[in-house]
Design a protein around this motif. Structure first.
Motif, short mmCIF file in Angstrom:
data_model
loop_
_atom_site.label_atom_id
_atom_site.label_comp_id
_atom_site.label_asym_id
_atom_site.label_seq_id
_atom_site.Cartn_x
_atom_site.Cartn_y
_atom_site.Cartn_z
N THR A 138 11.74 -6.09 -2.50
CA THR A 138 10.63 -5.37 -3.12
C THR A 138 9.51 -5.15 -2.12
N LEU A 139 9.17 -3.89 -1.88
CA LEU A 139 8.07 -3.52 -0.99
C LEU A 139 6.82 -3.36 -1.86
N ILE A 140 5.77 -4.12 -1.55
CA ILE A 140 4.58 -4.17 -2.40
C ILE A 140 3.37 -3.61 -1.65
N ALA A 141 2.69 -2.66 -2.25
CA ALA A 141 1.48 -2.10 -1.66
C ALA A 141 0.34 -3.09 -1.79
N GLY A 142 -0.70 -2.92 -0.96
CA GLY A 142 -1.86 -3.80 -1.00
C GLY A 142 -3.13 -3.01 -1.23
N ALA A 143 -4.27 -3.61 -0.87
CA ALA A 143 -5.56 -2.98 -1.10
C ALA A 143 -5.71 -1.70 -0.28
N PHE A 144 -5.18 -1.70 0.94
CA PHE A 144 -5.30 -0.53 1.82
C PHE A 144 -3.98 0.20 1.98
N ALA A 145 -2.90 -0.44 1.59
CA ALA A 145 -1.57 0.19 1.71
C ALA A 145 -1.32 1.04 0.48
N ARG A 146 -1.43 2.33 0.64
CA ARG A 146 -1.30 3.23 -0.51
C ARG A 146 0.02 4.00 -0.52
N ARG A 147 0.83 3.84 0.52
CA ARG A 147 2.07 4.59 0.58
C ARG A 147 3.21 3.68 1.02
N ILE A 148 4.29 3.69 0.24
CA ILE A 148 5.50 2.97 0.57
C ILE A 148 6.58 4.00 0.87
N PHE A 149 7.26 3.85 2.00
CA PHE A 149 8.24 4.83 2.45
C PHE A 149 9.63 4.19 2.56
N PRO A 150 10.45 4.24 1.50
CA PRO A 150 11.82 3.76 1.63
C PRO A 150 12.64 4.74 2.45
N TYR A 151 13.55 4.22 3.27
CA TYR A 151 14.42 5.06 4.08
C TYR A 151 15.79 5.26 3.43
N VAL A 152 16.05 4.59 2.32
CA VAL A 152 17.40 4.53 1.78
C VAL A 152 17.46 5.12 0.38
N ASP A 153 18.69 5.47 -0.02
CA ASP A 153 18.97 5.98 -1.35
C ASP A 153 20.14 5.20 -1.94
N ALA A 154 20.34 5.36 -3.24
CA ALA A 154 21.47 4.72 -3.90
C ALA A 154 22.77 5.14 -3.21
N GLU A 155 23.68 4.18 -3.06
CA GLU A 155 25.01 4.32 -2.46
C GLU A 155 24.98 4.24 -0.94
N ASP A 156 23.79 4.11 -0.32
CA ASP A 156 23.74 3.88 1.13
C ASP A 156 24.23 2.47 1.42
N ARG A 157 24.95 2.33 2.52
CA ARG A 157 25.39 1.01 2.95
C ARG A 157 24.49 0.52 4.07
#
Length: 218
Positions: A138-157
């Motif tokens: 789980t990637l969790i944003a903080g007080a200054f972190a307003r953007r989370i950028f996952p690199y993966v999608d479902a079914e990626d290995r």
């Protein structure tokens, strides 16, 4: 040096402004240049070499959460401004789901951060068949972190230590282990500093579902 996607977008404005800031003064130009360099350092993405075995830390930083939640164990790593913010897969597996959960933007080191904006990356590992037991990062944003950028999608290995995303300017990353992992199995403790993709947080043998992940899907 390699940088996480989007790093130059944040750094380019202060870097380009630095020469023009000389009109105001040398100090203003130096500050603008320093801001641009700091942003690039924040988005640095160094190579990492996972050890031969073991579940590895998903993030650089300090262990801030280690607790039991029902029958499962949660490990959380808090990242300060000096840490690398590229997140890595703690074990090999196939992505089953990437879920965004909106929420607040409290400081990542506070108890209230459990209600912050999150992205859950669930990984099918080993012989796990029960969806409720699926380990997740789980990637969790903080007080200054307003953007989370996952690199993966479902079914990626994903291989162990492979990049799975980054958080722009912050903050905390959790691993929720399957039920057969006990609190005493975790190889790190609160306050310990860890390195993404390299520090072993769970030895092989402690979690049978995670033991065979390096060969999953073959």
């Amino acid at each position: 040096m390699k940088f996480a996607p989007g790093g130059w977008r944040y750094a380019i404005l202060p870097l380009l402004a630095a020469p023009f800031a000389l009109i105001i003064g040398v100090g203003a130009s130096a500050i603008s240049l320093a801001v641009g360099v700091f942003v690039l350092l924040f988005f640095r993405d160094p190579e990492r070499t996972p050890p031969l075995s073991g579940v590895v830390s998903p993030a650089d930083g300090k262990v801030s959460v280690l607790r039991e939640e029902g029958e499962r164990v949660r490990l959380g790593v808090f990242m300060n401004v000096w840490n690398v913010h590229v997140i890595r897969a703690p074990f090999a597996g196939v992505v089953t789901d990437v879920e965004h959960s909106p929420g607040a933007h409290r400081p990542a080191f506070s108890k209230d951060s459990d209600r912050n904006e999150k992205v859950h990356v669930r990984l099918a590992a080993g012989e796990l068949t029960n969806e409720d037991d699926t380990p997740e990062v789980t990637l969790i944003a903080g007080a200054f972190a307003r953007r989370i950028f996952p690199y993966v999608d479902a079914e990626d290995r994903l291989e162990r230590g492979e990049r799975l995303g980054h958080i722009a300017f912050g903050s905390r990353v959790d691993v929720l282990f399957p039920p057969d992992v006990a609190l005493d199995d975790v190889a790190v403790s609160i306050g310990e500093r860890v390195t993404a993709g390299e520090t072993v947080v769970l030895e092989h043998g402690a979690g049978t579902e995670l033991e065979t992940t390096d060969g999953i899907g073959e």
